[in-house]
Scaffold this active site. Structure first.
Site, PDB file in Angstrom:
ATOM      1  CB  CYS A 135      35.045   6.025  89.344  1.00 48.99           C
ATOM      2  SG  CYS A 135      33.920   5.532  88.038  1.00 48.99           S
ATOM      3  CB  CYS A 152      37.172   2.557  94.682  1.00 44.43           C
ATOM      4  SG  CYS A 152      35.799   1.579  95.311  1.00 44.43           S
ATOM      5  CG  HIS A 153      39.651   3.850  91.269  1.00 40.92           C
ATOM      6  ND1 HIS A 153      40.596   2.857  91.244  1.00 40.92           N
ATOM      7  CD2 HIS A 153      38.495   3.274  90.833  1.00 40.92           C
ATOM      8  CE1 HIS A 153      40.044   1.727  90.809  1.00 40.92           C
ATOM      9  NE2 HIS A 153      38.771   1.954  90.565  1.00 40.92           N
ATOM     10  CB  CYS A 173      47.075  -5.291  59.816  1.00 42.38           C
ATOM     11  SG  CYS A 173      45.685  -6.036  60.669  1.00 42.38           S
ATOM     12  CB  CYS A 206      47.377  -1.290  54.288  1.00 42.16           C
ATOM     13  SG  CYS A 206      46.234  -1.782  52.989  1.00 42.16           S
ATOM     14  CG  HIS A 207      48.023  -0.007  58.277  1.00 49.29           C
ATOM     15  ND1 HIS A 207      47.774   1.328  58.052  1.00 49.29           N
ATOM     16  CD2 HIS A 207      46.833  -0.641  58.133  1.00 49.29           C
ATOM     17  CE1 HIS A 207      46.475   1.490  57.812  1.00 49.29           C
ATOM     18  NE2 HIS A 207      45.889   0.311  57.842  1.00 49.29           N
ATOM     19  NE  ARG A 229      40.602   4.368  61.334  1.00 51.88           N
ATOM     20  CZ  ARG A 229      40.566   3.553  60.285  1.00 51.88           C
ATOM     21  NH1 ARG A 229      39.812   2.456  60.321  1.00 51.88           N
ATOM     22  NH2 ARG A 229      41.277   3.813  59.216  1.00 51.88           N
ATOM     23  CB  CYS A 263      40.707  -1.684  59.481  1.00 49.71           C
ATOM     24  SG  CYS A 263      41.981  -0.533  58.930  1.00 49.71           S
TER      25      CYS A 263
END
Lengths: 110, 152, 251
Positions: free
Chosen positions: C66, C69-70, C167, C170-171, C208, C212
């Site tokens: 990586c 190039c970077h 979503c 709840c959130h 994650r 849910c």
């Protein structure tokens, strides 16, 4: 340093006065499989924990730990030693699969 | 109408918590006496000199911070020889044993442990004169509110 | 009368407070907050360390690293993770940090794709996200990313699963309320990749989000699927201004 990056890390103050009590911190990447888990197919995951860990200061034992499955995954420890002379602090461990690991750090004592 | 009722129940918690609540079935407490005798020898450990730092409420039993400290000068003549941690409702109650000595300079340790639910945690310290001191504390471990992949 | 005014003001204040974006860190206990602030003890930092080594490692048929190039990630990657997901002109779609790392691995290094949630994938993600830690999240949702943004917003509001919840239920509508022993968070995506106590391992935001979906008993979208990418774009847009905390620590 450890043989592979990210397997374990140690922190010791690089310099200390003679007689000073210094903190040693340790973090190891390890799943600490307790042997009670099952994978998504319902197969038991074999127990594999770091069962022994020893910390030495220029070869002399500071701490020896016998660990069980009640230690959290990716174990963390902090403990102390009295700085006596410039030298190295080395920690090594072994898991149930026989895999060993170690980390070490130098301390300069004035 | 029915849907609205269900949402109320779901978001309010009852429906969602049903499974994880059932999942936190506490194991029966082990009788720690034989283990303690094995560590302390014949005379029972005396309460004192050992301090346990553990949150009274742990958010997740997979990783609970534990601090241990023993009152000791940590000299050649008078030091802590070993420290032991016991958790009575863990499937294996002996969590860890540490051997140390005067080179440690200070009898103090921090680590992170697993706790299989709310329970009593006991710490023992064996001194260089053979005496055993102890401390114990109660910890409440909460379960996750939502079902997650690993709880399946 | 006075009491009614006071009550109205208090309600207004409470509403305003509920609406201000709050990082998920605010819903964690003292131990987790302390662990996230401790760069030595946060276990995810071990993965970041591996990512730093992987950045330098030559791989694939091109035998390139990586860094070839970077250059130094501290400079070249600073701020990048805080601007993703974003439209990718080469891939001709909106892509995440994980997908960009993968595209580079396959296209530039000639190496095999990194499987989702594998250690090398998480290590590089964690290391690169760390380069943007503390920077405010800011994504572009105009131009070619627009349609994906609207898909994400729609998904956020669509009822799914046996629990028939979106979503937002709840959130947003229930954020701040108590569920069992936990406070429902706003679901702000500031921590990821994060070390999660439940997993006893670090994981990506996709893992994650999938959790849910399972939580509401819905079918989990595949890793790197268009739905998960669209949802991430919407979530990061919704969190704009909050700082990236990666690698975070969560329950």
């Amino acid at each position: 340093m450890s043989e592979a990056p990210g397997i374990g890390r140690i922190r010791v103050p690089p310099r200390a006065r003679r007689g000073e009590v210094v903190e040693i911190r340790l973090l190891i990447q390890h799943p600490m499989e307790n042997g009670f888990r099952r994978d998504t197919l319902g197969r038991a995951v074999a127990k594999n924990i770091i069962h022994r860990l020893v910390a030495r200061y220029d070869g002399r034992e500071i701490l020896r730990a016998e660990l069980g499955s009640g230690i959290a995954a990716n174990p963390y420890f902090a403990f102390f030693t009295r700085a006596t002379a410039s030298g190295r602090i080395e920690i090594d461990w072994e898991d149930d699969a026989g895999v060993r690991g170690s980390v070490g750090a130098a301390i300069e004592v004035t | 109408m029915r849907r609205r009722h269900f949402l109320k129940v779901g978001a309010g918690g009852t429906a969602i918590l049903a499974v994880p609540a059932a999942a936190q079935q506490l194991l029966p407490a082990h009788d720690l006496a034989p283990l303690i005798m094995q560590i302390a020898g014949t005379s029972p450990p005396r309460p004192g000199r050992v301090r346990i730092g553990l949150p009274s409420l742990a958010e997740n039993g997979n990783s609970v911070p534990l601090d241990l400290a023993v009152d000791s000068p940590m000299s050649e003549a008078d030091h802590v020889r070993s420290i032991h941690v016991l958790a009575e409702r863990n499937p294996r109650p002996l969590v860890a044993s540490f051997q140390l000595g005067p080179l440690a300079g200070r009898a103090q340790l921090s680590l992170r442990i697993r706790l299989a639910g709310s329970q009593r945690v006991v710490a023992l310290a064996v001194m260089s004169d053979g005496a055993c001191w102890s401390a114990e504390t109660e910890v409440v471990v909460t379960s996750a509110a939502c079902l997650d992949e690993l709880s399946l | 009368m006075k009491r009614a005014v006071a009550l109205a003001l208090a309600l207004l204040a409470a509403t305003a407070l509920a609406e201000a974006p709050r990082s998920g860190l605010a819903y964690q206990g003292e131990d987790i907050r302390r662990l996230q602030a401790d760069d030595f003890a946060n276990p995810a930092m071990l993965w970041a360390e591996r990512g730093a080594a992987a950045w330098q490692q030559r791989r694939g048929t091109a035998n390139k690293s990586c860094a070839d190039c970077h250059g130094a990630a501290e400079q070249s990657m600073r701020g990048v993770a805080a601007r993703l997901p974003a439209w990718d002109a080469r891939l001709q779609r909106v892509s995440t940090l994980d997908q960009r790392i993968n595209a580079c691995t396959v296209r530039e290094q000639g190496a095999a794709e990194l499987p989702p949630e594998s250690e090398p994938a998480l290590a590089l993600q964690t290391y690169l996200a760390l380069q943007s830690r503390g920077m405010p999240l800011r994504v572009a949702v105009d131009g070619p990313a627009g349609p994906v943004f609207y898909i994400g917003r729609e998904l956020y509001r669509t009822r799914i699963g046996q629990m028939n919840l979106a979503c937002t239920h709840c959130h947003e509508q229930k954020a701040g309320k108590t569920l069992l022993a936990e406070q429902i968070s706003q679901g702000q995506p500031t921590a990821w990749p994060a070390y999660r106590m439940d997993w006893q391992a670090p994981g990506s935001i996709e893992r994650r989000l999938r959790a849910c979906f399972l939580g509401v008993r819905a079918e989990m979208p595949a890793y790197r699927s268009e739905d998960l990418v669209a949802l991430q774009l919407y979530l990061v847009w919704r969190a704009q201004g909050l700082a990236l905390e990666a690698p975070g620590v969560r329950r």
